[in-house]
Each structure stands twice: as structure tokens, then as C-alpha cells.
Design a protein around this motif. Structure first.
Motif, PDB file in Angstrom:
ATOM      1  N   LEU A   1     -14.820   7.577   2.807  1.00  0.00           N
ATOM      2  CA  LEU A   1     -14.236   7.657   4.221  1.00  0.00           C
ATOM      3  C   LEU A   1     -14.117   6.113   4.305  1.00  0.00           C
ATOM      4  O   LEU A   1     -15.230   5.329   4.444  1.00  0.00           O
ATOM      5  CB  LEU A   1     -14.881   8.351   4.813  1.00  0.00           C
ATOM      6  N   LEU A   2     -13.366   5.833   5.282  1.00  0.00           N
ATOM      7  CA  LEU A   2     -13.210   4.227   6.021  1.00  0.00           C
ATOM      8  C   LEU A   2     -13.695   4.497   7.173  1.00  0.00           C
ATOM      9  O   LEU A   2     -13.739   5.336   8.072  1.00  0.00           O
ATOM     10  CB  LEU A   2     -12.355   4.109   6.261  1.00  0.00           C
ATOM     11  N   ASN A   3     -14.483   3.969   7.931  1.00  0.00           N
ATOM     12  CA  ASN A   3     -15.024   3.380   9.274  1.00  0.00           C
ATOM     13  C   ASN A   3     -13.552   2.710  10.069  1.00  0.00           C
ATOM     14  O   ASN A   3     -12.552   2.177   9.327  1.00  0.00           O
ATOM     15  CB  ASN A   3     -16.148   2.741   9.315  1.00  0.00           C
ATOM     16  N   THR A   4     -13.531   3.349  11.735  1.00  0.00           N
ATOM     17  CA  THR A   4     -12.680   2.940  11.944  1.00  0.00           C
ATOM     18  C   THR A   4     -12.297   1.266  12.445  1.00  0.00           C
ATOM     19  O   THR A   4     -11.285   0.956  11.865  1.00  0.00           O
ATOM     20  CB  THR A   4     -12.983   2.843  13.992  1.00  0.00           C
ATOM     21  N   LYS A   5     -13.454   0.052  12.379  1.00  0.00           N
ATOM     22  CA  LYS A   5     -13.196  -1.667  11.364  1.00  0.00           C
ATOM     23  C   LYS A   5     -12.647  -1.287  10.119  1.00  0.00           C
ATOM     24  O   LYS A   5     -11.112  -2.485  10.546  1.00  0.00           O
ATOM     25  CB  LYS A   5     -14.276  -2.466  11.547  1.00  0.00           C
TER      26      LYS A   5
ATOM     27  N   GLY B   1       0.196  -0.874   9.886  1.00  0.00           N
ATOM     28  CA  GLY B   1       0.672   0.254  10.360  1.00  0.00           C
ATOM     29  C   GLY B   1      -0.713   1.814   9.959  1.00  0.00           C
ATOM     30  O   GLY B   1       0.124   3.191  10.474  1.00  0.00           O
ATOM     31  N   TYR B   2      -1.324   2.072   9.585  1.00  0.00           N
ATOM     32  CA  TYR B   2      -2.394   2.927   9.583  1.00  0.00           C
ATOM     33  C   TYR B   2      -3.267   3.513  10.718  1.00  0.00           C
ATOM     34  O   TYR B   2      -2.986   4.701  10.647  1.00  0.00           O
ATOM     35  CB  TYR B   2      -3.210   2.816   8.351  1.00  0.00           C
ATOM     36  N   GLN B   3      -3.228   2.397  11.649  1.00  0.00           N
ATOM     37  CA  GLN B   3      -4.259   2.419  12.628  1.00  0.00           C
ATOM     38  C   GLN B   3      -3.128   3.408  13.384  1.00  0.00           C
ATOM     39  O   GLN B   3      -1.996   3.690  14.127  1.00  0.00           O
ATOM     40  CB  GLN B   3      -4.156   1.474  13.534  1.00  0.00           C
ATOM     41  N   GLY B   4      -4.130   4.822  14.109  1.00  0.00           N
ATOM     42  CA  GLY B   4      -3.577   5.912  14.542  1.00  0.00           C
ATOM     43  C   GLY B   4      -2.546   7.042  14.339  1.00  0.00           C
ATOM     44  O   GLY B   4      -2.146   7.512  14.746  1.00  0.00           O
ATOM     45  N   ARG B   5      -2.797   6.890  12.627  1.00  0.00           N
ATOM     46  CA  ARG B   5      -1.472   7.434  12.396  1.00  0.00           C
ATOM     47  C   ARG B   5      -2.243   9.135  11.583  1.00  0.00           C
ATOM     48  O   ARG B   5      -1.998  10.260  12.535  1.00  0.00           O
ATOM     49  CB  ARG B   5      -1.473   6.977  11.208  1.00  0.00           C
ATOM     50  N   TYR B   6      -3.490   9.369  11.817  1.00  0.00           N
ATOM     51  CA  TYR B   6      -4.354  10.539  11.501  1.00  0.00           C
ATOM     52  C   TYR B   6      -5.814  10.673  11.992  1.00  0.00           C
ATOM     53  O   TYR B   6      -5.863   9.596  12.650  1.00  0.00           O
ATOM     54  CB  TYR B   6      -4.942  10.526  10.269  1.00  0.00           C
TER      55      TYR B   6
ATOM     56  N   VAL C   1      -4.158   4.850   0.954  1.00  0.00           N
ATOM     57  CA  VAL C   1      -4.865   5.576   2.425  1.00  0.00           C
ATOM     58  C   VAL C   1      -4.516   6.414   2.485  1.00  0.00           C
ATOM     59  O   VAL C   1      -2.955   6.944   2.146  1.00  0.00           O
ATOM     60  CB  VAL C   1      -4.532   3.862   3.543  1.00  0.00           C
ATOM     61  N   LEU C   2      -5.245   7.112   2.710  1.00  0.00           N
ATOM     62  CA  LEU C   2      -4.578   9.196   3.473  1.00  0.00           C
ATOM     63  C   LEU C   2      -5.487   9.231   4.560  1.00  0.00           C
ATOM     64  O   LEU C   2      -6.442   8.527   5.021  1.00  0.00           O
ATOM     65  CB  LEU C   2      -5.067  10.012   2.026  1.00  0.00           C
ATOM     66  N   GLY C   3      -5.146  10.433   5.289  1.00  0.00           N
ATOM     67  CA  GLY C   3      -5.874  11.441   6.427  1.00  0.00           C
ATOM     68  C   GLY C   3      -6.042  12.634   5.941  1.00  0.00           C
ATOM     69  O   GLY C   3      -5.552  13.271   4.632  1.00  0.00           O
TER      70      GLY C   3
ATOM     71  N   GLY D   1       0.596  -1.457  -0.083  1.00  0.00           N
ATOM     72  CA  GLY D   1       0.031  -0.045   0.298  1.00  0.00           C
ATOM     73  C   GLY D   1       1.067   1.358   0.073  1.00  0.00           C
ATOM     74  O   GLY D   1       1.547   1.601  -0.195  1.00  0.00           O
ATOM     75  N   ILE D   2       0.475   2.691  -0.173  1.00  0.00           N
ATOM     76  CA  ILE D   2       0.389   3.565   0.035  1.00  0.00           C
ATOM     77  C   ILE D   2      -0.160   5.064   0.484  1.00  0.00           C
ATOM     78  O   ILE D   2      -1.309   4.561   0.351  1.00  0.00           O
ATOM     79  CB  ILE D   2       0.831   4.140  -1.761  1.00  0.00           C
ATOM     80  N   TYR D   3       0.227   5.340   1.017  1.00  0.00           N
ATOM     81  CA  TYR D   3       0.040   5.647   2.750  1.00  0.00           C
ATOM     82  C   TYR D   3      -0.171   7.676   1.964  1.00  0.00           C
ATOM     83  O   TYR D   3       1.443   8.139   1.968  1.00  0.00           O
ATOM     84  CB  TYR D   3       0.184   6.353   3.900  1.00  0.00           C
ATOM     85  N   VAL D   4      -1.189   8.227   1.629  1.00  0.00           N
ATOM     86  CA  VAL D   4      -0.359   9.602   1.452  1.00  0.00           C
ATOM     87  C   VAL D   4      -0.472  10.482   2.642  1.00  0.00           C
ATOM     88  O   VAL D   4      -1.643  10.962   3.751  1.00  0.00           O
ATOM     89  CB  VAL D   4      -1.676   9.861   0.330  1.00  0.00           C
ATOM     90  N   ASP D   5       0.302  10.968   2.538  1.00  0.00           N
ATOM     91  CA  ASP D   5       1.441  11.807   4.110  1.00  0.00           C
ATOM     92  C   ASP D   5       0.485  13.252   3.939  1.00  0.00           C
ATOM     93  O   ASP D   5      -0.320  13.584   5.244  1.00  0.00           O
ATOM     94  CB  ASP D   5       2.192  11.746   4.932  1.00  0.00           C
ATOM     95  N   LEU D   6       0.406  14.102   3.140  1.00  0.00           N
ATOM     96  CA  LEU D   6       0.571  15.002   2.793  1.00  0.00           C
ATOM     97  C   LEU D   6       0.380  16.297   1.407  1.00  0.00           C
ATOM     98  O   LEU D   6       1.153  15.434   0.604  1.00  0.00           O
ATOM     99  CB  LEU D   6       1.815  15.981   3.154  1.00  0.00           C
ATOM    100  N   LEU D   7      -0.691  16.276   0.983  1.00  0.00           N
ATOM    101  CA  LEU D   7      -0.869  17.059  -0.514  1.00  0.00           C
ATOM    102  C   LEU D   7      -0.887  18.659   0.307  1.00  0.00           C
ATOM    103  O   LEU D   7      -2.370  18.359   0.313  1.00  0.00           O
ATOM    104  CB  LEU D   7      -1.696  16.593  -1.304  1.00  0.00           C
ATOM    105  N   THR D   8      -0.878  19.801   0.467  1.00  0.00           N
ATOM    106  CA  THR D   8      -0.685  20.976   0.835  1.00  0.00           C
ATOM    107  C   THR D   8      -0.499  22.239  -0.981  1.00  0.00           C
ATOM    108  O   THR D   8       0.573  21.716  -1.365  1.00  0.00           O
ATOM    109  CB  THR D   8      -0.370  21.189   1.635  1.00  0.00           C
ATOM    110  N   LEU D   9      -1.373  23.149  -1.141  1.00  0.00           N
ATOM    111  CA  LEU D   9      -1.147  23.783  -2.355  1.00  0.00           C
ATOM    112  C   LEU D   9      -1.317  25.526  -2.008  1.00  0.00           C
ATOM    113  O   LEU D   9      -2.376  25.564  -0.767  1.00  0.00           O
ATOM    114  CB  LEU D   9      -2.090  23.587  -3.475  1.00  0.00           C
TER     115      LEU D   9
END
Length: 98
Positions: free
Chosen positions: A80-84, A91-96, A62-64, A24-32
Motif C-alpha cells: 500500500l502506497l501513501n499519498t505522498k 498519471g496515477y493521482q486521483g485515479r483510484y 501500480v494498481l488500485g 509504468g503499467i497501471y492495473v485497472d481491473l482484475l475481477t473473477l
């Protein structure tokens, strides 16, 4: 990838990382900066990332997100994903925060 001077308050950033044995890939940040929003830059970045992930066989992205950007992410095909559901992405849990 940082596209502007990081010393300025308003600069462009696009950060992502690979995880879970390259599944997987996690998008951490995309800001403009505000003057570059709605110019197609974010769309271009995410389309490129989706093609990149597909070409290399990644299984998910996956992203926050901040609430204000959720419309953009929905238009880009994310949901939008639910907690489950988040437990399916190691690796994603608790990241965002939601």
C-alpha cells in the motif's frame, strides 16, 4: 481482456494500460466470478504481467484495490502506497479512491 459474457453479472476481467512514456503499467481491473476465485487464475495473470513488465523494461506496476483484495495483492508482492508516494507515479493521482 474479457473472458466471459459481459452481459452476465459475474464475468472475468483483466484490464491494464501503459503510462508515462512506457515507464509504468497501471492495473485497472482484475475481477473473477466467485466460483473461480482461489483457483490460481489471478496469480497467473499477475505473474504474467510482472514477467511482461520486466522483459520490456517497465519500471513499475501500480494498481488500485478494494479492501477485500489487499491480501491477494500483498501476497503478489505489492504494498500500500501513501499519498505522498503516489506523486512519484505520474498519471496515477486521483485515479483510484482509497
Amino acid at each position: 481482456m474479457v473472458l466471459d459474457d459481459r452481459n452476465k453479472e459475474d464475468f472475468t476481467q483483466f484490464w491494464f494500460h501503459f503510462c508515462n512514456a512506457k515507464q509504468g503499467i497501471y492495473v485497472d481491473l482484475l475481477t473473477l466470478p466467485s466460483h473461480l476465485i482461489r483457483k490460481g487464475i489471478g496469480t497467473f495473470c499477475i505473474k504474467w504481467l510482472k514477467d511482461f513488465a520486466s522483459d520490456l523494461g517497465f519500471k513499475y506496476i501500480v494498481l488500485g484495490s478494494v479492501a477485500e483484495a489487499r491480501g491477494f495483492w500483498t501476497r503478489m508482492g505489492f504494498r500500500l502506497l501513501n499519498t505522498k508516494e503516489l506523486h512519484n507515479f505520474p498519471g496515477y493521482q486521483g485515479r483510484y479512491s482509497r
